[in-house]
Structures are given as C-alpha cells and as structure tokens.
Design a protein around this motif. Structure first.
Motif, PDB file in Angstrom:
ATOM      1  N   GLN A   2      53.903  46.644  48.521  1.00 21.94           N
ATOM      2  CA  GLN A   2      54.483  45.567  47.724  1.00 21.94           C
ATOM      3  C   GLN A   2      54.112  45.682  46.255  1.00 21.94           C
ATOM      4  N   GLY A   3      53.172  46.612  45.952  1.00 21.86           N
ATOM      5  CA  GLY A   3      52.755  46.788  44.571  1.00 21.86           C
ATOM      6  C   GLY A   3      51.985  45.610  44.018  1.00 21.86           C
ATOM      7  N   LYS A   4      51.243  44.896  44.885  1.00 19.97           N
ATOM      8  CA  LYS A   4      50.507  43.704  44.469  1.00 19.97           C
ATOM      9  C   LYS A   4      49.024  43.831  44.792  1.00 19.97           C
ATOM     10  N   SER A   5      48.207  43.092  44.058  1.00 16.93           N
ATOM     11  CA  SER A   5      46.781  42.999  44.365  1.00 16.93           C
ATOM     12  C   SER A   5      46.283  41.620  43.998  1.00 16.93           C
ATOM     13  N   VAL A   6      45.221  41.170  44.676  1.00 11.59           N
ATOM     14  CA  VAL A   6      44.659  39.833  44.477  1.00 11.59           C
ATOM     15  C   VAL A   6      43.136  39.952  44.412  1.00 11.59           C
ATOM     16  N   LEU A   7      42.529  39.225  43.476  1.00 10.76           N
ATOM     17  CA  LEU A   7      41.071  39.212  43.330  1.00 10.76           C
ATOM     18  C   LEU A   7      40.491  37.973  43.997  1.00 10.76           C
ATOM     19  N   CYS A   8      39.427  38.163  44.770  1.00 11.60           N
ATOM     20  CA  CYS A   8      38.715  37.059  45.431  1.00 11.60           C
ATOM     21  C   CYS A   8      37.420  36.805  44.688  1.00 11.60           C
ATOM     22  N   GLY A   9      37.344  35.688  43.962  1.00  8.40           N
ATOM     23  CA  GLY A   9      36.158  35.411  43.176  1.00  8.40           C
ATOM     24  C   GLY A   9      36.054  36.383  42.019  1.00  8.40           C
ATOM     25  N   LYS A  10      34.868  37.000  41.874  1.00  7.34           N
ATOM     26  CA  LYS A  10      34.660  38.002  40.835  1.00  7.34           C
ATOM     27  C   LYS A  10      34.700  39.425  41.391  1.00  7.34           C
ATOM     28  N   TYR A  11      34.707  39.523  42.750  1.00 11.64           N
ATOM     29  CA  TYR A  11      34.634  40.838  43.394  1.00 11.64           C
ATOM     30  C   TYR A  11      34.998  40.661  44.857  1.00 11.64           C
ATOM     31  N   CYS A  12      36.013  41.379  45.342  1.00  7.82           N
ATOM     32  CA  CYS A  12      36.386  41.290  46.754  1.00  7.82           C
ATOM     33  C   CYS A  12      35.430  42.138  47.592  1.00  7.82           C
ATOM     34  N   GLY A  13      34.902  41.546  48.645  1.00 10.61           N
ATOM     35  CA  GLY A  13      33.858  42.205  49.424  1.00 10.61           C
ATOM     36  C   GLY A  13      32.518  41.657  48.992  1.00 10.61           C
ATOM     37  N   SER A  14      31.478  42.449  49.166  1.00 13.91           N
ATOM     38  CA  SER A  14      30.136  42.019  48.776  1.00 13.91           C
ATOM     39  C   SER A  14      29.330  43.197  48.263  1.00 13.91           C
ATOM     40  N   SER A  15      28.687  43.000  47.129  1.00 14.74           N
ATOM     41  CA  SER A  15      27.763  44.009  46.605  1.00 14.74           C
ATOM     42  C   SER A  15      26.330  43.491  46.624  1.00 14.74           C
TER      43      SER A  15
END
Length: 579
Positions: free
Chosen positions: A228-241
């Motif tokens: 779909q050529g789309k992306s979305v950010l969750c908070g400041k970083y998707c996943g966890s560091s």
C-alpha cells in the motif's frame, strides 16, 4: 541479597491466545539451567520451550545438538514430528507446517570462510544458514535457502506465504512472497532497510516492522504496509529498544488481524501496546512500565510486562497476575533534566554506582533490573540515564551520537551524575559500570576523569579499529557509527583510533575490572584483553574475568552459574574500592 536470591524469579516469556483460551510460558532458573513451563488458562500442562497453539499443541524443544518439533494431542503422548539443527519459528499452512530453521552441521569440521559475514554472536560460525522448510506428509522439504542469506521470519494466511530475508555482509532485510512449489521469490519491499517482524491478515495483506533507511542502526522503526506504500509510527519508536537483564528473552512481534495491526510502541522509558488502524496508531495500554510480549486475537489482548518494582506481570481479561508476589524492587526516583534518568537512593552516605546502557541506541526504562536491585539491596545507590543516542526520544536524538561517541553523550552522563549527587546530597564514593557500548563508555570515562573510584567494564570496546576486523558486525557498524566511509583508509583508522579508549589508556588511574564472555562475537574478548594488558603494564589495578561458553548476552541470558558469579565478583570489586 545474594546472587541466588537476585535470580530467584519466575518470568512470563511467551503468550498465545487460542480457541482454548490463554496459553503462556513461564521461565525460571533451576540450579544451572533455564526451565520453561506451559500453562493453559493458568493451569500447568507441561515443560518445553516457546510453544504455539492451534488445536492440538505444537512446540519445540532444544537439545544439546538439535531442536525437535513435537505434537501433543489432547490425549496421548507427545510425538516428535521432525528434528533440525535449530527451529526458530513455525506457521501453519494448508499444505503443512512452514518452519524457519537451520539444518544440522558438523561443528568439528574445518570451516572455510568466503563471506565477510561468516560468524554471528549467539550462532557462532555460520556453518548453516536459516532457511524456510515445509513439513508435509511426514517429510521436510527446503523451500527457500542459500549460503549467503538467512530467512528470519514467515507469515501466512494458509494460502499466501511471505518471508523476511536478511542478505549480504551488512545484513539488510527485505520481504518476499514465496511460491511453495518452486521456491521463487517476489520482492515486496522497496529501497533498503531492516525488517524485524512480518505479519499477514486473513485476506493475505502484509505488514512488517522495521525501517527503509539503509544502513542506519539509529533509524526509528515503523509499521509498514509494503503493497500500500504506507507506514505508521507508534509513539516514538515501533517495537521496543528498552534493555533489561531479565531472562525472558522476548522477540519482536506483530499481529495483523482483519484491518488492524497490533504491536509495541516506545516513548522514553515506557513501552505499551498499540493498535494501528486507518493509518493511525493508538495506545491499547497506558503503563508506566515496559510490555515485554503480547498476543491479540478477535478483540482480546494478553500481554506481560515489567515495572521498576515488579519483574513480571501477566495481564489477561482485565486481571493482573503477579508471578512474584513476594518480590518488590526499590522504586527509583525520576531525574529529568537534560536527559531522562532514574536514581535508586538507599542512603546519602552509601556509595553510588552509575550504570551505562548498551547500543548506543538501546535505552533504560521503567523496568525491573535484577542487577540494580541486587546492588540497591546491598547498600548502594544506583543511578542510570538515557543520554543522546538512546532510542525512544525520536530519530534526531538517537542519531545525535553518530560520529561523536564519547562527546555529547559523555558530557550528558557526567552532568547527570553531578546533578544527582547535588540533588540527593550524596557523600559516598562513586563507581561506574556498563556493557557493550556501556562498556565502551566505562572505558572512555576512566581515560577522561578520575571522578570514579572504581569501574567494571563488561563485553566492552576498547579499540574500534581492531574490532572492525574481529567483530561479527564491526566492519560496518563501527564505520557508520563513527561517520567513517572507509575504516581501512588512513583517515578512517585515525578517526576510529581517536574515538577508542585504548588511545588514551596512559591517562587511566581508576581500578578497572573487565568481564567478558569468551564466545562473544559482537565485541570479541580481544577488546578486553587489550585494555587489561595496557592497564596492567601501566601499573593500574585491574582484573579480567572470562566466562567460558558465554557470548554477548552473558549478563542477560548466559550460563546461570556464570551470571550468579558475575554479580558476586562485581560486588566484591565495588566493595573493595567504594566501601
């Protein structure tokens, strides 16, 4: 508190929602081994490791030389379906079971390296690469595999199949659609970047977790919809560091159901569950803590998390289940100024230990830390912060340390220490410790200041030039982190050396202990050996502790006996010089 008491924890390490309810796995240390236990709706059903549930129970168990996939029907004994050198993941397809794994290899045979990337921390020499297999009618067939790439993930809706593939010496990732009949691959991703998890919904639509910013360890991850050529950010970083020393070993996760994607998102030191729908991300949880793993199915959510006071809590159907009701950590005080930080204060007269996290693009957070609680309960103040370079504060902040290790980050750390000292009126001596990049920073700090009375440097970096030729990733990672185009040019080597603690070793006066796993392929033990030898020959009090059989994860999920010994020797070193 003894080291044995510090590690007497039970941790949730996996959750799965199914037709039968909630399946979860609990992990604990029994003597010198990790033990895993299955629970279905909180009722114990057996031992093993990382299962998935679909009708009957399928799970895999790691032996000394191989991993076997077992099937456990509701009535009857477990049946072994297959055995491979390693089983990473599996998924159910109408044609059989799709398996990401490795074939068995002769570990004693001579090894001939033809690629720069020929070894990897936690895997050793790459005698076999991770492939996609199909198990059907009692037979295993390799579908996708090669000598210079790894299949890292698989997703299917029972018809369509996609895989994530890590290729090349630097190890960039792409997502491909797979033809199960002939193994042909159709690339779905554009550009270059990383893929840490892939998922597919019932309609065969694809999503993945990662970034498309090339070779950039500091890049912020997003949820991508490649077709779909789309992306979305969750908070400041998707996943966890967020880095923790719990031995639950969670992995990146992504669930795609109907028109929603569920994953984790990080903001500062907290990690929550997010739902992505209609191009927007919203929080499903509001924790001042760190979610370590989750599952989502038909509108229901199960997850496990940690807080600064509690090691592991399982949440399902609106209820929290505390695995360790008798354990409560000493809560830290938040110290927010130039950077976000925390302080566990046990007494003004007590000595204080500064901890520095690894990465440099990892982060400390609102989590339970075994080591922090161990030292706090043995008469130490514990302080820690997230300087420039840490994830969870935006990509500009994470990238701010590139080309400047030991610059702005060092100043922020020292300013944080001074602020904590004044804020709480601390009068005791100070020590410093850290691992990986935190070990680099520990080594760097003792070359730049005599403020600390003792230091302990773990799985550390002392020479960025030699690491380029000995680390599994150093040949590219050190270069991009230092802002160097060619680490083998005179200019490149000069910059790397001037960013290396070994270059300034003559200035060290602080007693330094170095701790290292002998099978560390990320920051090889030669890094500790160099610093140890230089310190010794310059009359600085030093010691080198070597742990056989342990790699870069020696402090998080190493040999339990070594992990307990590690706490003991660290306490002895700091007691000697700080108390």
């Amino acid at each position: 508190m003894t080291p044995e008491e510090a590690y007497s924890l039970k941790l949730v390490s996996y959750v799965k929602l199914s037709e039968r309810g909630l399946l979860h796995v609990e992990t604990e240390i029994v003597k010198d081994k990790y033990k895993n236990y299955f629970f279905l709706n909180r009722q114990k059903i057996g031992d093993g490791a990382l299962p998935q549930l679909h009708g009957d129970l399928l799970y895999y168990v790691q032996g000394e030389k191989a991993k076997a996939l077992f099937e456990q029907r509701e009535f009857g004994k477990p049946a072994k379906l297959l055995s491979l050198g390693k089983v990473v993941k599996y998924a159910l397809h109408r044609k059989g079971i799709l398996i990401v794994g490795e074939e068995k290899a002769d570990e004693k045979a001579p090894f001939y390296a033809v690629n720069v990337k020929h070894k990897f921390d936690g895997r050793g020499l790459l005698r076999s690469r991770t492939s996609l297999f199909l198990f059907t009618e009692g037979k295993v067939r390799k579908v996708v595999g090669g000598s210079d790439f790894d299949v890292t993930d698989v997703a299917t809706n029972g018809e369509r199949v996609v895989v994530a593939v890590n290729k090349g010496d630097v190890g960039l990732d792409d997502v491909y659609e797979v033809d199960l009949e002939n193994g042909e691959l159709k690339k779905l991703t554009e550009g270059e970047g990383k893929v840490t998890a892939v998922a597919m919904n019932e309609k065969g639509e694809v999503a993945f977790l990662g970034h498309r910013k090339g070779v950039s360890p500091w890049a912020v991850q997003e949820v991508f919809f490649p077709e779909q050529g789309k992306s979305v950010l969750c908070g400041k970083y998707c996943g966890s560091s967020v880095i923790a020393d719990l031995f639950d070993s969670p992995s990146a996760n992504l669930v795609f159901e109907k028109d929603v994607v569920v994953t984790l998102g990080q903001e500062g030191g907290s990690v929550n569950v997010y739902m992505v729908s209609d191009g927007k991300a919203e929080k499903l949880t509001e924790l001042k803590g760190v979610v370590r793993g989750f599952d989502y199915r038909r509108g229901k959510l199960a997850y496990f998390y940690t807080t600064t006071e509690k090691p592991s809590i399982l949440h399902y159907d609106g209820v929290d289940y505390d695995l360790n009701p008798g354990i409560r950590g000493i809560p830290p005080v938040e110290v927010v100024s130039e950077v976000e930080g925390w302080a566990i204060i046990t007494g003004q007269e007590n000595p204080t230990i500064l901890f520095v996290h690894g990465g440099p693009h990892g982060a400390y957070g609102n989590a339970y830390y075994v080591e922090f609680q161990f030292f706090a309960k043995n008469g130490y103040n514990v302080i820690y912060c997230n300087p420039t370079g840490s994830q969870g504060y935006g990509e500009e902040f994470a990238r701010g340390v590139v080309g400047d290790w030991g610059g702005k980050d060092f100043k922020e750390i020292m300013d944080f220490v001074k602020e904590v000292k004044e804020k709480f009126g601390l009068k005791g001596k100070f020590g410093v410790t850290g691992g990986s990049y935190g070990g680099f920073m520990t080594n760097w700090i003792v070359t730049k200041t005599d403020f600390f009375s003792a230091a302990i440097s773990e799985r550390s970096i002392s020479n960025l030039v030699s690491m380029c030729g000995t680390s599994d990733i150093g040949f590219w990672f050190n270069a991009v982190e230092a802002g160097v185009k060619d680490p083998w040019s005179v200019e490149g080597m000069e910059k790397l050396m001037r960013m290396s603690p070994i270059y300034y070793v003559k200035q060290v006066k602080t007693p330094v202990m170095l701790i290292h796993g002998e099978q560390d392929y990320r920051c090889p033990i030669e890094q500790a050996e160099q610093f140890f030898t230089a310190l010794k020959l310059n009359g600085v009090a030093t010691a080198l502790v070597r742990y056989q059989g342990d790699g870069h994860e020696h402090a998080r999920k190493g040999n339990p006996r070594n992990m307990r010994d590690r706490l003991k020797v660290k306490e002895e070193w700091f007691d000697k010089y700080l108390k």
